[in-house]
Design an enzyme around this catalytic site. Structure first.
Site, PDB file in Angstrom:
ATOM      1  N   TYR A 196      -8.244   1.471  -9.414  1.00  0.00           N
ATOM      2  CA  TYR A 196      -7.476   2.136  -8.379  1.00  0.00           C
ATOM      3  C   TYR A 196      -5.997   1.891  -8.645  1.00  0.00           C
ATOM      4  O   TYR A 196      -5.600   0.775  -8.970  1.00  0.00           O
ATOM      5  CB  TYR A 196      -7.856   1.574  -7.001  1.00  0.00           C
ATOM      6  CG  TYR A 196      -7.018   2.104  -5.849  1.00  0.00           C
ATOM      7  CD1 TYR A 196      -7.154   3.420  -5.419  1.00  0.00           C
ATOM      8  CD2 TYR A 196      -6.103   1.282  -5.187  1.00  0.00           C
ATOM      9  CE1 TYR A 196      -6.389   3.903  -4.356  1.00  0.00           C
ATOM     10  CE2 TYR A 196      -5.349   1.755  -4.126  1.00  0.00           C
ATOM     11  CZ  TYR A 196      -5.492   3.067  -3.718  1.00  0.00           C
ATOM     12  OH  TYR A 196      -4.740   3.539  -2.664  1.00  0.00           O
ATOM     13  N   ASP A 252      -1.480  -1.806 -14.849  1.00  0.00           N
ATOM     14  CA  ASP A 252      -1.291  -1.837 -13.408  1.00  0.00           C
ATOM     15  C   ASP A 252      -1.639  -3.237 -12.929  1.00  0.00           C
ATOM     16  O   ASP A 252      -2.813  -3.575 -12.759  1.00  0.00           O
ATOM     17  CB  ASP A 252      -2.175  -0.783 -12.728  1.00  0.00           C
ATOM     18  CG  ASP A 252      -1.985  -0.798 -11.213  1.00  0.00           C
ATOM     19  OD1 ASP A 252      -1.280  -1.695 -10.699  1.00  0.00           O
ATOM     20  OD2 ASP A 252      -2.561   0.085 -10.547  1.00  0.00           O
ATOM     21  N   LYS A 291       2.296  -5.839  -4.089  1.00  0.00           N
ATOM     22  CA  LYS A 291       1.640  -6.912  -3.326  1.00  0.00           C
ATOM     23  C   LYS A 291       2.434  -8.223  -3.334  1.00  0.00           C
ATOM     24  O   LYS A 291       3.396  -8.351  -2.592  1.00  0.00           O
ATOM     25  CB  LYS A 291       0.198  -7.055  -3.806  1.00  0.00           C
ATOM     26  CG  LYS A 291      -0.559  -5.731  -3.550  1.00  0.00           C
ATOM     27  CD  LYS A 291      -2.047  -5.757  -3.706  1.00  0.00           C
ATOM     28  CE  LYS A 291      -2.642  -4.484  -3.116  1.00  0.00           C
ATOM     29  NZ  LYS A 291      -3.385  -3.661  -4.024  1.00  0.00           N
TER      30      LYS A 291
HETATM   31  C1  PLP Z   1      -3.110  -2.077  -4.074  1.00  0.00           C
HETATM   32  C2  PLP Z   1      -3.024  -1.465  -5.420  1.00  0.00           C
HETATM   33  C3  PLP Z   1      -2.234  -0.333  -5.664  1.00  0.00           C
HETATM   34  C4  PLP Z   1      -1.533   0.405  -4.553  1.00  0.00           C
HETATM   35  O1  PLP Z   1      -0.543  -0.363  -3.961  1.00  0.00           O
HETATM   36  P1  PLP Z   1      -0.037   0.055  -2.476  1.00  0.00           P
HETATM   37  O2  PLP Z   1       1.057  -0.928  -2.215  1.00  0.00           O
HETATM   38  O3  PLP Z   1      -1.210  -0.067  -1.589  1.00  0.00           O
HETATM   39  O4  PLP Z   1       0.470   1.444  -2.577  1.00  0.00           O
HETATM   40  C5  PLP Z   1      -2.123   0.118  -6.950  1.00  0.00           C
HETATM   41  N1  PLP Z   1      -2.782  -0.491  -7.954  1.00  0.00           N
HETATM   42  C6  PLP Z   1      -3.551  -1.565  -7.767  1.00  0.00           C
HETATM   43  C7  PLP Z   1      -4.229  -2.219  -8.931  1.00  0.00           C
HETATM   44  C8  PLP Z   1      -3.718  -2.083  -6.485  1.00  0.00           C
HETATM   45  O5  PLP Z   1      -4.528  -3.129  -6.294  1.00  0.00           O
END
Ligand code: PLP
Length: 425
Positions: free
Chosen positions: A142, A237, A265
């Site tokens: 994701y 990511d 995060k």
């Molecule tokens: C949480 C997450 C996102 C999205 O971040 P948001 O701050 O919720 O937009 C993207 N990539 C990964 C791997 C994530 O865990």
């Protein structure tokens, strides 16, 4: 009726689905979401005053524990100077330098306000840099909710992607290809066929959004080689894994050097911050130096930067990751052992302050294996634990998090609760 149920009914009349982000709604496990009033260290307190030991940590950011005094003080100090200027501040540079010290492959970076923005901007940049449209992602990973990344696999291995949400145009989704995670042969076949048209590959190097899966030995190295051979940008990511599995994220743990890294995060310590960055020559394509447009009214917001910088100060303290890893490992081992005693099959994996638990007989290395886990048992276990004051992610597709505020005693209490829960599954 408890307060949470009442508050959820009320929220549902004014907020779509009663929540501002879908996973909060507990649809995967049933029941009502818990509404919280405050948190401290490893504990959350709901609207009825009940205490929970928290293993979600706001989905990752709270690695230093809730309401960490250093972070709260930094925010207090920052707000006295005003909330936003829409102009540069010194703390943004200080923060950028700090992030670079943890992620040395990031020569330049840019701050934004969420993980979604970071990944969306990184793929736009990769497309602009390579002058190619097609991107590759991995099934079960994701990357936030931007259009190009809300795409699932088509019917065959090498087919175009299809939207995974109404509202994402088919014409856009077809530029996103999906590969199975941990299958290098599939990646090699795709690059052989379409390599010259691939702008970038974006991957969670250690996954957290199909629960926690480690890359097989040589897998990321193999993907790195494919990107090099075909001139595609490799994007890690690390919105979840950055500062979480190690100080320098999965990049540090695996030793594989991506071209771009996305962060989120933890980098905001509970405030809305994201970042993307990497190779100088790619980052110089961004406006105002280059032609690729990206912007944000609140990007690099001074209060958010203060919270992030204070959090990074805490995690930079000597021994932080050693003790966090130790406490997380003792949690993981304790859970698996408790399950075993009750005759329940469970697999556990962890790195740094991140863990994955699976109701499965074999180690879980693929998305298919995650979907094969026992969801009915998970749901029952989740609710048993919740009743006993243990707050786990309300979906078997989510990884979990331990903070530096969790003590041995918290872990023991959690394992005791798990023992009772396993016994009554
Ligand atoms: C949480 C997450 C996102 C999205 O971040 P948001 O701050 O919720 O937009 C993207 N990539 C990964 C791997 C994530 O865990």
């Amino acid at each position: 009726m408890n307060q949470s149920k009442k508050l959820f009914e009320q929220a549902s009349r004014s907020i779509a689905g009663g929540v501002n982000s879908p996973v909060r709604a507990f649809r995967a496990v049933g029941g009502n979401p818990v509404f919280f009033s405050h948190a401290k260290g490893p504990y959350l307190y709901d609207a009825d005053g009940k205490e929970y030991i928290d293993y979600i940590g706001s989905w990752g950011p709270m690695i230093a524990g809730h309401a960490n005094p250093k972070v709260i003080n930094a925010v207090h100090e920052a707000i006295k100077n005003g909330l936003s200027f829409g102009a540069p501040t010194a703390i943004e540079t200080e923060m950028a330098e700090r992030v670079k010290s943890f992620f040395p492959t990031m020569q330049k970076l840019r701050f934004c306000s969420s993980g979604t923005e970071a990944t969306m901007s990184a793929i736009r940049l990769a497309r602009g840099f390579t002058n190619r449209d097609t991107i590759v992602k991995f099934e079960g990973c994701y990357h936030g909710h931007s259009d190009s990344l809300l795409v699932k696999a088509g019917s065959g291995a090498l087919t175009f992607g299809i939207p995974s949400s109404p509202g994402v145009p088919v014409d856009l989704a077809k530029h996103t290809l999906n590969l199975p995670f941990n299958d290098l042969d599939a990646a090699e076949a795709l690059f052989k066929d379409k390599g010259e048209s691939l702008a970038c590959l974006i991957i969670e190097p250690i996954t957290g959004n199909m629960n926690m899966i480690l890359p097989k030995p040589g897998y990321l190295e193999g993907l790195r080689k494919l990107c090099d051979q075909h001139g595609s940008v490799m994007i890690f990511d690390e919105v979840m894994t950055g500062f979480r599995v190690a100080k320098g994220g999965a990049t540090e743990l695996t030793g594989v050097k991506p071209d771009l890294i996305c962060l989120g995060k933890i980098i905001g310590g509970g405030m809305p911050v994201g970042a993307f960055g990497g190779r100088d020559d790619i980052m110089d394509m961004l406006a105002p130096n280059g032609p690729v447009y990206q912007a944000g009214t609140l990007s690099g917001n001074p209060v958010a930067m203060a919270a992030g910088l204070a959090t990074l100060d805490v995690i930079a303290m000597p021994g932080f990751y050693e003790s966090l890893s130790e406490i997380t490992a003792s949690f993981s081992k304790g859970m698996v052992t408790a399950a075993e005693k009750a005759g329940v099959a469970m697999q556990g994996v962890c790195r740094g302050g991140m863990f994955g638990l699976f109701f499965a007989h074999q180690p879980v290395n693929t998305f298919a294996a995650v979907t094969g886990c026992d969801e009915e048992i998970f749901k029952r276990f989740f609710h048993q634990m919740l009743d006993r004051g243990i707050y786990l992610a309300p979906s078997m597709y989510e990884a979990g998090f331990v903070s530096s505020a969790h003590t041995k005693d918290d872990i023991e209490r959690t394992i005791d609760a798990a023992q009772l829960s396993f016994a009554s599954l």
